[in-house]
Scaffold this active site. Structure first.
Site, PDB file in Angstrom:
ATOM      1  N   THR A   1       0.906  -1.333   0.076  1.00 51.86           N
ATOM      2  CA  THR A   1      -0.034  -0.037  -0.124  1.00 51.86           C
ATOM      3  C   THR A   1       0.844   1.355  -0.223  1.00 51.86           C
ATOM      4  O   THR A   1       0.531   2.341  -0.535  1.00 51.86           O
ATOM      5  CB  THR A   1      -1.029   0.047   1.083  1.00 51.86           C
ATOM      6  OG1 THR A   1      -1.713  -1.155   1.064  1.00 51.86           O
ATOM      7  CG2 THR A   1      -1.904   1.242   1.066  1.00 51.86           C
ATOM      8  N   CYS A   2       2.052   1.046   0.635  1.00 49.50           N
ATOM      9  CA  CYS A   2       2.831   2.425   0.760  1.00 49.50           C
ATOM     10  C   CYS A   2       3.628   2.661  -0.629  1.00 49.50           C
ATOM     11  O   CYS A   2       3.371   3.843  -1.040  1.00 49.50           O
ATOM     12  CB  CYS A   2       4.130   2.112   1.687  1.00 49.50           C
ATOM     13  SG  CYS A   2       3.416   1.791   3.356  1.00 49.50           S
ATOM     14  N   SER A   3       3.666   1.733  -1.655  1.00 50.16           N
ATOM     15  CA  SER A   3       4.121   1.790  -2.882  1.00 50.16           C
ATOM     16  C   SER A   3       3.115   2.274  -3.839  1.00 50.16           C
ATOM     17  O   SER A   3       3.322   2.804  -4.742  1.00 50.16           O
ATOM     18  CB  SER A   3       4.882   0.699  -3.203  1.00 50.16           C
ATOM     19  OG  SER A   3       6.071   0.368  -2.449  1.00 50.16           O
TER      20      SER A   3
END
Length: 122
Positions: free
Chosen positions: A62-64
C-alpha cells in the site's frame, strides 16, 4: 480493523509532532548512485516548511501503490502552499531506499533512510 500495514488510524499518534516542535538531531547517510552522501536533520528542517511522513518500510504494497505516489502527485499543490520539501522516512538502509525511489520514480519526495531508527525513536 484494517490489515493494511500502513493504516495509521484516524487520530494523531500519541507522540505526534506539531508545528514548531523540534526534530531530532540526526545525520542521515544516503546513496546517490554509487556515492555516499550525508545530510543532517538540521539541514533538512531548519527554517523550512517540511512535510514529513513515515512508512513502515520501503516496498510495502500500500505504501508503494498509494501513499508515496499520492505525495508525489500532490507535491505541486504543497509547493504552492509554501512547503519547501516533502520527506518520507522509513526504517530501511540507504541501499533499499535508493532502489525503492528509483523503482517508484520518486522525484519530488525525498526518501530518508533511518536504518538504525535514530530519527524515528527521537
Amino acid at each position: 480493523m484494517s490489515t493494511d500495514h500502513c493504516d495509521l488510524g484516524t487520530g494523531p499518534a500519541p507522540n505526534a509532532r506539531k508545528a514548531g516542535d523540534r526534530v531530532p538531531d540526526v545525520t542521515f547517510r544516503l546513496r546517490r548512485g554509487a556515492d555516499w552522501e550525508e545530510t543532517s536533520s538540521a539541514k533538512i528542517f531548519r527554517g523550512r516548511n517540511v512535510i514529513v511522513f513515515a512508512l513502515p518500510g520501503a516496498f510495502t504494497p500500500t505504501c508503494s501503490t498509494v501513499h508515496l505516489p499520492r505525495y508525489e502527485e500532490l507535491a505541486p499543490e504543497f509547493e504552492k502552499r509554501g512547503i519547501d520539501e516533502i520527506v518520507c522516512v522509513a526504517v530501511n538502509d540507504p541501499f533499499v531506499m535508493q532502489q525503492w525511489g528509483q523503482e517508484e520514480a520518486a522525484s519530488k519526495v525525498h526518501l530518508l533512510p533511518d536504518g538504525n531508527a535514530a530519527f524515528t525513536r527521537g
